[in-house]
Write a protein that holds these residues in place. Structure first.
Motif, mmCIF file in Angstrom:
data_model
loop_
_atom_site.group_PDB
_atom_site.id
_atom_site.type_symbol
_atom_site.label_atom_id
_atom_site.label_comp_id
_atom_site.label_asym_id
_atom_site.label_seq_id
_atom_site.Cartn_x
_atom_site.Cartn_y
_atom_site.Cartn_z
ATOM 1 N N THR A 59 0.847 -1.128 0.028
ATOM 2 C CA THR A 59 -0.283 0.111 -0.082
ATOM 3 C C THR A 59 0.931 1.355 0.047
ATOM 4 O OG1 THR A 59 -0.139 0.278 2.457
ATOM 5 C CG2 THR A 59 -1.621 -1.323 1.304
ATOM 6 N N VAL A 60 0.227 2.471 -0.389
ATOM 7 C CA VAL A 60 0.932 3.670 -0.471
ATOM 8 C C VAL A 60 1.277 3.855 1.230
ATOM 9 C CG1 VAL A 60 0.650 6.030 -0.499
ATOM 10 C CG2 VAL A 60 -0.014 4.442 -2.466
ATOM 11 N N LYS A 71 2.029 11.006 3.482
ATOM 12 C CA LYS A 71 1.411 10.346 2.387
ATOM 13 C C LYS A 71 1.302 11.564 1.247
ATOM 14 C CE LYS A 71 -2.577 7.508 1.577
ATOM 15 N NZ LYS A 71 -3.545 6.925 2.081
ATOM 16 N N PHE A 75 2.285 11.949 -2.614
ATOM 17 C CA PHE A 75 1.025 12.299 -3.817
ATOM 18 C C PHE A 75 1.833 13.694 -4.486
ATOM 19 C CE2 PHE A 75 -1.753 9.452 -1.752
ATOM 20 C CZ PHE A 75 -1.969 8.554 -2.961
ATOM 21 N N ALA A 79 1.369 10.017 -8.955
ATOM 22 C CA ALA A 79 -0.264 9.846 -8.652
ATOM 23 C C ALA A 79 -0.690 8.718 -8.113
ATOM 24 C CB ALA A 79 -0.638 10.051 -10.362
ATOM 25 N N SER A 80 0.164 7.316 -8.297
ATOM 26 C CA SER A 80 -0.446 6.327 -7.616
ATOM 27 C C SER A 80 0.927 5.459 -7.384
ATOM 28 C CB SER A 80 -1.297 5.842 -8.633
ATOM 29 O OG SER A 80 -0.608 5.299 -9.982
ATOM 30 N N LYS A 81 0.581 4.457 -6.794
ATOM 31 C CA LYS A 81 1.753 3.389 -6.670
ATOM 32 C C LYS A 81 2.071 2.774 -7.646
ATOM 33 C CE LYS A 81 -0.641 -0.774 -5.487
ATOM 34 N NZ LYS A 81 -0.977 -1.881 -4.443
ATOM 35 N N GLU A 82 1.482 2.802 -8.841
ATOM 36 C CA GLU A 82 1.822 2.195 -10.286
ATOM 37 C C GLU A 82 2.942 3.142 -10.731
ATOM 38 O OE1 GLU A 82 -2.330 0.556 -9.868
ATOM 39 O OE2 GLU A 82 -1.392 2.347 -9.197
ATOM 40 N N ASP A 83 2.758 4.515 -10.616
ATOM 41 C CA ASP A 83 3.483 5.422 -11.340
ATOM 42 C C ASP A 83 4.938 5.265 -10.427
ATOM 43 O OD1 ASP A 83 2.016 6.434 -13.151
ATOM 44 O OD2 ASP A 83 1.180 8.166 -11.698
ATOM 45 N N ARG A 147 -0.259 0.469 -17.600
ATOM 46 C CA ARG A 147 0.339 1.870 -17.737
ATOM 47 C C ARG A 147 1.590 1.906 -18.332
ATOM 48 N NH1 ARG A 147 -0.702 5.169 -13.376
ATOM 49 N NH2 ARG A 147 -2.586 4.172 -13.213
#
Length: 224
Positions: A59-60, A71, A75, A79-83, A147
């Motif tokens: 998780t982030v 947190k 950000f 933008a997300s953990k994928e990025d 992605r």
């Protein structure tokens, strides 16, 4: 090493110049280096966690706790953990485009594109241990692969525009330019996957040469 709770990266010995008051670089340059350090720390924390637990289980909140930032700071960078993972390779698109723009004028498209694609692949081979971790994670995680391929849509448009510029006709990128750019990216992805599947044992340059030997006639055919 995790960042301090004040959200600023602790200066390693090689960065001690930050606190000595003798650095003559512009403040903006120092700020950019600090931002890069925060980004690198977040990326490394994410990769370590995902290597142990798998992408979906991380998780982030865990990433920021490991990196020692808030947190909100996370950000500001991603933008997300994928990025966090995909950004490790997105600079490759810039590298391919820049290498293509630097190729000699009048060079056949197949030659220019082959050399351009080889630039980031050579960088992968030069940092094989860490890059293999990231490439495996991306190729084996559907959300990350989606992605990564999404980012390549922009790469294709950029490469097509550069091919049109190199042709010197003054026209916008056309069908042949987009096909050539897309085909070059297929080679890039195929070589990247082969290199990964072979645990980095194969030379990406050799794989790229073999692939372009097959597609060169189509790339060099007149499409205008």
């Amino acid at each position: 090493m995790a960042l301090g709770v004040n959200e600023e990266p602790r200066c390693h010995s090689r960065h001690a110049v930050y606190d000595e008051g003798v650095n003559t670089r512009p403040a903006a340059g120092l700020a950019e280096r600090k931002r890069q350090l925060v980004s690198d720390e977040l990326t490394e924390a994410a990769l370590q966690l995902m290597a142990r637990k798998g992408f979906d289980a991380v998780t982030v909140d865990e990433i920021v706790a490991t990196a020692g930032v808030s947190k909100r700071t996370f950000f500001r960078y991603f933008a997300s953990k994928e990025d966090v993972v995909v950004q490790f390779l997105t600079a490759m698109g810039t590298g391919i485009h820049g290498a293509l723009a630097d190729r000699p004028a009048g060079e056949p498209p197949s030659v220019a594109l082959r050399h351009a694609v080889q630039v980031p692949l050579a960088e992968c081979a030069g940092h094989s241990e860490r890059t293999l971790r990231v490439v495996r994670l991306i190729l084996r995680t559907p959300a990350l692969l989606a992605r990564f391929l999404e980012r390549q849509e922009q790469w294709r448009e950029d490469l097509a525009a550069e091919l049109a510029r190199r042709a010197g006709s003054g026209a916008e990128a056309g069908l042949h330019d987009r096909l050539a750019a897309g085909t070059a990216l297929v080679v890039f992805n195929t070589v990247l996957r082969s290199w990964c599947d072979g645990d980095g044992a194969e030379d990406p340059a050799v794989l790229t040469d073999r692939a372009f030997a097959v597609i060169a006639p189509a790339l060099d055919a007149s499409g205008r």
